[in-house]
Design a protein around this motif. Sequence first.
Motif, PDB file in Angstrom:
ATOM      1  N   THR A   1       0.934  -1.055   0.248  1.00 20.74           N
ATOM      2  CA  THR A   1       0.915   0.236   0.185  1.00 20.74           C
ATOM      3  C   THR A   1       0.427   1.170   0.134  1.00 20.74           C
ATOM      4  O   THR A   1       0.605   2.421  -0.514  1.00 20.74           O
TER       5      THR A   1
ATOM      6  N   THR B   1       0.314   6.034  -7.353  1.00 15.27           N
ATOM      7  CA  THR B   1      -0.866   7.579  -7.395  1.00 15.27           C
ATOM      8  C   THR B   1      -0.497   9.165  -7.929  1.00 15.27           C
ATOM      9  O   THR B   1       0.008   9.138  -6.952  1.00 15.27           O
TER      10      THR B   1
ATOM     11  N   ARG C   1      -6.040   9.477 -10.180  1.00 18.37           N
ATOM     12  CA  ARG C   1      -6.082   8.809  -8.937  1.00 18.37           C
ATOM     13  C   ARG C   1      -6.895   7.350 -10.551  1.00 18.37           C
ATOM     14  O   ARG C   1      -7.550   6.795  -9.509  1.00 18.37           O
TER      15      ARG C   1
ATOM     16  N   GLN D   1      -5.557   0.497  -6.678  1.00 20.50           N
ATOM     17  CA  GLN D   1      -6.698   1.637  -6.675  1.00 20.50           C
ATOM     18  C   GLN D   1      -6.844   3.023  -5.782  1.00 20.50           C
ATOM     19  O   GLN D   1      -7.299   1.890  -4.572  1.00 20.50           O
ATOM     20  N   TYR D   2      -6.263   3.339  -5.305  1.00 23.33           N
ATOM     21  CA  TYR D   2      -5.986   4.860  -3.818  1.00 23.33           C
ATOM     22  C   TYR D   2      -6.872   6.071  -4.137  1.00 23.33           C
ATOM     23  O   TYR D   2      -7.188   6.735  -5.467  1.00 23.33           O
TER      24      TYR D   2
ATOM     25  N   GLY E   1      -9.414   2.673  -0.465  1.00 18.89           N
ATOM     26  CA  GLY E   1      -8.538   2.091  -1.818  1.00 18.89           C
ATOM     27  C   GLY E   1      -8.968   0.450  -1.218  1.00 18.89           C
ATOM     28  O   GLY E   1      -8.992   0.545  -0.813  1.00 18.89           O
TER      29      GLY E   1
END
Length: 493
Positions: free
Chosen positions: A174, A181, A185, A276-277, A437
């Motif tokens: 993460t 990112t 986004r 995706q965050y 996320g």
Amino acid sequence: MIKTGLKRSTILQYKTYRNVCLGIGFLLVYVSCQTNHDLKSEVRKVEQLALSGEMKRAAVLTDSIKSVGDLSEKELIQIDSILEISRRIQLDFSLNESDVKRQLLVYYPELNDSMLRGWEKNNKLEMRLIDGEKRYFKNAASNLFRLDDKAAKRKVQVEGCSVDSLKLFCLKHTQQIIEKTESSRRPVLPVKMKLTYTIRLKPNAVPDGEIVRCWMPFPRTGNVRQNNIKLIGSDLENSEVAPESSLQRSVYLEKKSVSDQPTVFKIEMEVETAAQYFNLNPDEIKPYNTRSEIYQEYTRERLPQIAFTNEIRKLGEQICSKETNPLKKVQKIYDWINDSIHWASALEYCTMSDIPDYVLENGHGDCGMQTLLFMTLARSQGIPVKWQSGWMLHPGNINLHDWCEVYYEGIGWVPLDQSFGLQLSTNENIHNFYRSGIDSYRLIVNDDYARELTPKKKFMRSEPYDFQRGELEWKGGNLYFDQWNWHMDVKYE
């Protein structure tokens, strides 16, 4: 029970609906589908007997109804479904007291009945009375060490400390997602995988030569995090992939059984999944268009699992504490569940009438149960949220998994994983990552729960809500999970 300072109360009408449905949510309510008053009354007796744990009496009454009644095929399937749920409950509660004591004596040589009664009273050792005998959930002993802090310490004393490889992997992963990112986004860190999924029906589960119908999980299209989906092989030429519009997507196959041999179904597929965050700011969240189709659809109740009972509404209001910003509401609900609800192995969902109510009553649940509680609380507070599930495919930690997506006006759909929780990090973005996320290792099979499979299944499903392991049936009825096994093999490319 979770202590919220609220009086436990539920709408009487909903309680009645829940009891009639016997915890499976998808059986038709007999009040509306039967015409014979006496038959309706007898069926209700069967339901009440099963609900109270009197499984043998329920079976005897069912046999009596079937022997004297002129029942249609549909009615026979419905009444047999009640007994099938009873059987599934007994499979979940498969241990007697001696079994549980034997498992716990390894950690508690001083174990006595008073200790067992204390854990039972506090919902930390799950037990039910079935036909007058105490029966324990098959994972009751292992769950005890997740639900009781003192028991957890005792386990460490006996076994020593263990390292959670998944948590360590996610901390590093993460951090990389956040670093990669950009302001757009867009998804990052794609992972290409070749998946082989196998279902093996036990020998002689159905008679020789009978057709077995099989639905296997297959990746959903239409999500920016999941691309390049291909079915590259199956052991049958007539496999049927469900259309892209299917919210619970499958590959359908048929095969004849052979005496004394397992019936095996296998598919191979390729998929690319990405992370995706969203590092969201409350100020960028716009007010909802409450007349929009998205808002109307994803803030509504869906009985029996998303029900705005008095308790849910009051608890949601208490957690949100007059907050009006949607992002802050979501964060408050997420944090409350993270702090209040333990993760624990779960009963089969088909045996629970109201999963969020069960979670609040017992103070624990697995990923899907925590997700349904989050969804129910969020929707009750006017936050659009939808179900998402499939598989977690982290190296060394491959398993079924459920999460969801929250809709923010002006942003769109944002993934949220309730059960992965707040990470142990002093970096605020890493700590809160799973509130907005998702990591790269997610196979999306479902964008909703409890939707029709393609082609339509004739008999009641083994799992009426989620769809991850698959479904099997033949002309004689559904084939439950105790009759077959499944395996996911992953190759990372």
